[in-house]
Design an enzyme around this catalytic site. Structure first.
Site, PDB file in Angstrom:
ATOM      1  N   CYS A  48       0.852  -1.191   0.000  1.00  0.00           N
ATOM      2  CA  CYS A  48       0.000   0.000   0.000  1.00  0.00           C
ATOM      3  C   CYS A  48       0.885   1.237   0.000  1.00  0.00           C
ATOM      4  CB  CYS A  48      -0.889  -0.014   1.241  1.00  0.00           C
ATOM      5  SG  CYS A  48      -1.865   1.483   1.443  1.00  0.00           S
ATOM      6  N   CYS A  51       0.253   3.229   3.500  1.00  0.00           N
ATOM      7  CA  CYS A  51       0.675   2.735   4.820  1.00  0.00           C
ATOM      8  C   CYS A  51       1.720   1.636   4.764  1.00  0.00           C
ATOM      9  CB  CYS A  51      -0.540   2.242   5.610  1.00  0.00           C
ATOM     10  SG  CYS A  51      -1.161   0.625   5.072  1.00  0.00           S
ATOM     11  N   CYS A  97      -7.453  -0.832   1.174  1.00  0.00           N
ATOM     12  CA  CYS A  97      -6.452  -1.402   2.068  1.00  0.00           C
ATOM     13  C   CYS A  97      -7.115  -1.625   3.426  1.00  0.00           C
ATOM     14  CB  CYS A  97      -5.270  -0.441   2.196  1.00  0.00           C
ATOM     15  SG  CYS A  97      -4.102  -0.926   3.489  1.00  0.00           S
ATOM     16  N   CYS A 100      -5.376   0.677   6.333  1.00  0.00           N
ATOM     17  CA  CYS A 100      -5.522   2.136   6.463  1.00  0.00           C
ATOM     18  C   CYS A 100      -6.769   2.680   5.773  1.00  0.00           C
ATOM     19  CB  CYS A 100      -4.275   2.851   5.941  1.00  0.00           C
ATOM     20  SG  CYS A 100      -4.102   2.843   4.149  1.00  0.00           S
ATOM     21  N   CYS A 122      -8.686  -4.880 -10.036  1.00  0.00           N
ATOM     22  CA  CYS A 122      -8.225  -3.830 -10.940  1.00  0.00           C
ATOM     23  C   CYS A 122      -7.706  -2.700 -10.060  1.00  0.00           C
ATOM     24  CB  CYS A 122      -9.414  -3.397 -11.793  1.00  0.00           C
ATOM     25  SG  CYS A 122      -9.030  -2.167 -13.016  1.00  0.00           S
TER      26      CYS A 122
HETATM   27 ZN   LIG Z   1      -2.843   1.027   3.436  1.00  0.00          ZN
END
Ligand SMILES: [Zn+2]
Length: 136
Positions: A48, A51, A97, A100, A122
């Site tokens: 990510c 984060c 995510c 976060c 996607c």
């Molecule tokens: Zn994240």
């Protein structure tokens, strides 16, 4: 829901570039075929960008020809959060995510891709950062 990483809008704005912020925190979508990882075949883990949580691996990346990096499965089933998205007059499934809450993209199913799951995550290139295996 509560995320492990909780930051104020101001903090996100300071940490992310304007383009990253628009996608990750405002659920924007980068244009097709321009993202830096669209055709990437490098082996590694996609984290990510907000984060650092590990979200996808190159093992599940496949060529969808849709213009965005596509994966048929997240790295761990609890790495991402799936949320029904009724914006833009469509019913889609948003992928966030789970650590976060940042927007990553959407997941589509039943499109007929020859993958083990028949799902296509996607994902915006700008939502993730590839950590190549030989650098980890
Ligand atoms: Zn994240």
């Amino acid at each position: 829901m509560a995320y492990n990483v909780e930051k104020s809008d101001q903090e996100w704005r300071e940490e992310l570039t304007p383009d990253e912020y628009a996608v990750l925190r405002q659920a924007g979508t980068e244009p097709a075929f321009v993202g830096e990882y669209t055709d990437t075949k490098t082996k590694g883990v996609y984290n990510c960008r907000a984060c650092g949580a590990e979200l996808f691996t190159s093992e599940t990346k496949f060529e969808s020809h849709c213009g965005w990096p596509s994966f048929f499965d997240p790295k761990d089933s609890d790495a991402v959060e799936l949320i029904e998205d009724r914006s833009h007059g469509m019913v889609r499934t948003e992928v966030r995510c789970a650590n976060c809450g940042s927007h990553l993209g959407h997941v589509f199913a039943g499109e007929g891709y020859a993958t083990p799951t028949d799902q296509r995550y996607c994902i915006n290139s700008i939502s993730v950062r590839l950590v190549p295996d030989d650098e980890s």
